[in-house]
Every structure is written in C-alpha cells, then in structure tokens.
Design an enzyme around this catalytic site. Structure first.
Site: not given
Ligand code: CP3
Length: 350
Positions: A26, A30, A39, A76, A156
């Site tokens: 990561r 962010r 973004r 992702d 998921y």
C-alpha cells in the site's frame, strides 16, 4: 555498458544484492496527498484502477518521493471477480461491496473469457509504468505485479464484503467442498491468466496476497491455501520460470513453514506477528524473506520506528531479505515517517 542491477530481483534470485531492498505494501495510497488528488479526479476507485495513465502515475508517486526498490502495480485484488463478471463497487470510506455468490448456480455468471479483455487497461498501466521507470531513471526499481490468492478472493466473492470472521465462506467450504472447489478452480484459472498477461506486459516479479490465511488450519489450510497457490506457482514456473513469486500468507503463524516448502514461491512475506528468529532459522534456507515492520510503528514514527527497523535488521542481516511492512501502510501515516524509513534502510550494509 553494465545493466543496472535491481536489488529486489537479486534477492529473489538468491544473489547477493548491493543493498537491502525495500518497498511497502500500500505504498501507493491514501497517505499521499498526490494520491488523494488523483483519486478525487477519478471519481471512483475503480475508475482510477482502470485508467492506465492515472494508475501508472499512482504507481510512480511513492517511487518519485522515496525511491523504493519495488514499484507495486496500482490495482486491487478484487479486479479479478469484477473481470469474471461479478459486480464490484468501492463505496467511499466503506470498502468493497460485491454481489455475493450464494450457490453453485451463481458460478454460471463467471466467465473466464472476460479476463484478458476486461483487464486490458491494467496491462496498459504496466507498460506505461515500465516506460516511466525507464525514462525517469529509476533503473534499479523492479515493477511488481500481483493478484489475490484464490482463498482470499473467494472470501470476498462469497461474503460480498470484508468481514470479521468470513463465516459464510468457511461454512460453504466445509458443508459443500465439491462446489467450493469449483469456485477455487475458477479463481485459480483466472489468476493464472491474469498474472501471465501482467508478465507479458512487463512486471518483473509477482506477489500473491493471501490476506485471510489466518482463517484456516490443518487439512483446510492444505486444501484451500497451499494447493491452489501451488497450482499458480507451477503454472508460472512452467511458462515464466524467470519471474519470481512472492507469497504473503498473512496471519498464517507456523503454517508459513508448510506454505514456504510446498507452494513453489521464491519468497515469503511475513506479517508483523511472525517470529523472525524462527523465520531466519527455519525458512530462510528455503525462501527469501520479506517483511515485517508493524504498520503501526510506521504510523508512530520516532524512536519506535527506528527500534522496530533495527530489530528486523538484527534478525535478518546477511540473509536474503526485502524490507517491507507486515501489512499495508495505514492511511494516517505521515509521509515524513516513510522518508525516515527509506533513509534508515538505505544506510544498512548487506
Ligand atoms: O500500493 C499498493 O499496495 C498497490 C495497490 C493495492 C491496493 N490494494 C490498492 C487499494 C494492493 C496490492 C491491494 C491489495 C488488496 N486489496 C488486498 C490484499 C492486501 C491486504 O490489504 O490485506 C485486499 C484484501 C484488497 C481488497 C480491498 N481493497 C479492501 C478490503 C479495500 C478497502 C479497505 C481499504 O483499505 O480501503 C480496498 C481498497 C483499496 N485498495 C484502496 C487502495 C489504495 C483504498 C481505496 C480508496 O482510495 O478509497
């Protein structure tokens, strides 16, 4: 002219690197103001992922600031279900939402033939990023591709979102292992196709993220984690023997040993709970090691960060290893702390 050596590829190929390499899970994300800006421009997370110009910029952002030895493709793990035809959305501040699979009948909607076409923008991101690394003189930085491992992606797909215990997935695997095996097989095949195209587009190593390996033990760990990972490893070794594979079986505890011995990975990523003395002794003659700074120490910075780094260096110095975190960068992490980490690791002798 001598070709510039890439320290990460040296470690993964069992050569002595000229310095201890590092990258961070990561690292593109962010905590970086320039990420947040792109973004916002993109509108949604998946718009950003499927825009090759923007996604290659995001991949480059941490490299330009900190000069990591590895650039992780910006994408992702959930683009695989998305490409297979399962609806995936990322809602702001909430994490991913998928239209959950509830029975074998739902597998009819999943179409392996869509993988290459749907993910074409990701392959273009890879080409653009290789070109940017070259033209901006990051000749020692390797581009790392990735996908989620089948068990973690299936978690998921069945749950429809993140979950604390992934109970629906575990129940399905236990109550109807034959149909669950079909799902694992579809995701495994999709992962092989996806990684092959990433390699064809220019990634130089790949990482398999098994974020939820801590949910299984014993025979279940063997069947749903080791066996599918081995299949992917075997496929890649058959067709792309020169591309090293990093496996990241997060929270697998002592099961990491079987994972390291039985999956054909070249390197194992360790989470922050791993015992480094044990890993150095039991694992490092079989595989290179990657990890395992606690992301909270990077968030904290100061003496806690320095001490955490020093502990890893003391345990793994002289072994084939890549400094990384035990999990992803936390979004509140100050960029100065990442700079500090880069400075410290740069000062380490091999
Ligand atoms: O810098 C990098 O590491 C490259 C890109 C990358 C992302 N996700 C970008 C991302 C990678 C390698 C991943 C892997 C990933 N994605 C994993 C495995 C690693 C892990 O964290 O355990 C998993 C489980 C996912 C699925 C996922 N994606 C979740 C659960 C979430 C929501 C939680 C969160 O952190 O926001 C995401 C979103 C996501 N993936 C973001 C980023 C930068 C944040 C999205 C945003 O900008 O709003």
């Amino acid at each position: 002219m001598n070709e510039i050596r890439k320290p990460i590829l040296d470690v993964l190929n069992k050569r002595v690197p000229e310095r201890v390499p590092f990258w961070l899970m990561r690292q593109a994300g962010r905590y970086l103001p320039e990420y947040r800006e792109l973004r916002n421009q993109a509108g949604s997370f998946l718009n950003l992922v499927y825009d090759p110009e923007k996604a290659s910029e995001v991949t480059m952002q941490p490299i330009r600031r900190f000069g990591m030895d590895g650039a992780i493709l910006f994408s992702d793990i959930l683009v695989v279900p998305d490409a297979l035809g399962q609806k995936v959305v990322f809602e702001a501040g909430e994490g991913p939402k998928l239209e959950a699979l509830t029975s074998e009948a739902d597998f009819r909607e999943l179409d392996l033939d869509r993988i290459e076409r749907h993910l074409a923008p990701v392959f273009e991101t890879i080409q653009r990023t290789r070109e940017k690394l070259r033209s901006e003189n990051f000749g020692s930085t390797a581009l790392i591709g990735f996908c989620g491992s089948p068990w973690t992606v299936a978690c998921y797909m069945v749950e429809g979102s993140g979950s604390r215990d992934f109970a629906k997935t575990k129940n399905w695997a236990r109550e109807n292992p034959e149909s669950f095996q079909k799902l694992i097989n579809i995701v495994t095949a999709a992962s092989c196709l996806y990684l092959t195209q990433q390699i064809n587009a220019g990634v130089e190593a790949v990482q398999l993220f098994e974020s939820h390996s801590g949910l299984l033990e014993g025979e279940e760990f063997e069947r749903w984690i080791i066996a599918p990972t081995h299949k992917i490893g075997e496929y890649l070794k058959d067709f792309h023997a020169d591309i090293p594979v990093i496996g990241f079986p997060r929270l697998a505890g002592m099961n990491v040993l079987d994972y390291a011995l039985e999956t054909l990975v070249d390197c194992v990523g360790l989470d922050q709970n791993a015992d480094l003395a044990w890993a150095a002794k039991e694992l490092s003659s079989h595989v290179a090691l990657q990890g395992n700074l606690d992301p909270e120490l990077l968030l904290a910075g100061g003496p806690a960060l320095d001490a955490g780094l020093e502990k890893i260096y003391a345990a793994l110095k002289g072994k084939p290893f890549i400094l990384n975190l035990g999990h992803g960068v936390i979004k509140e992490t100050p960029v100065e702390h990442v700079q500090r980490l880069a400075n410290v690791v740069r000062g380490w002798a091999v």
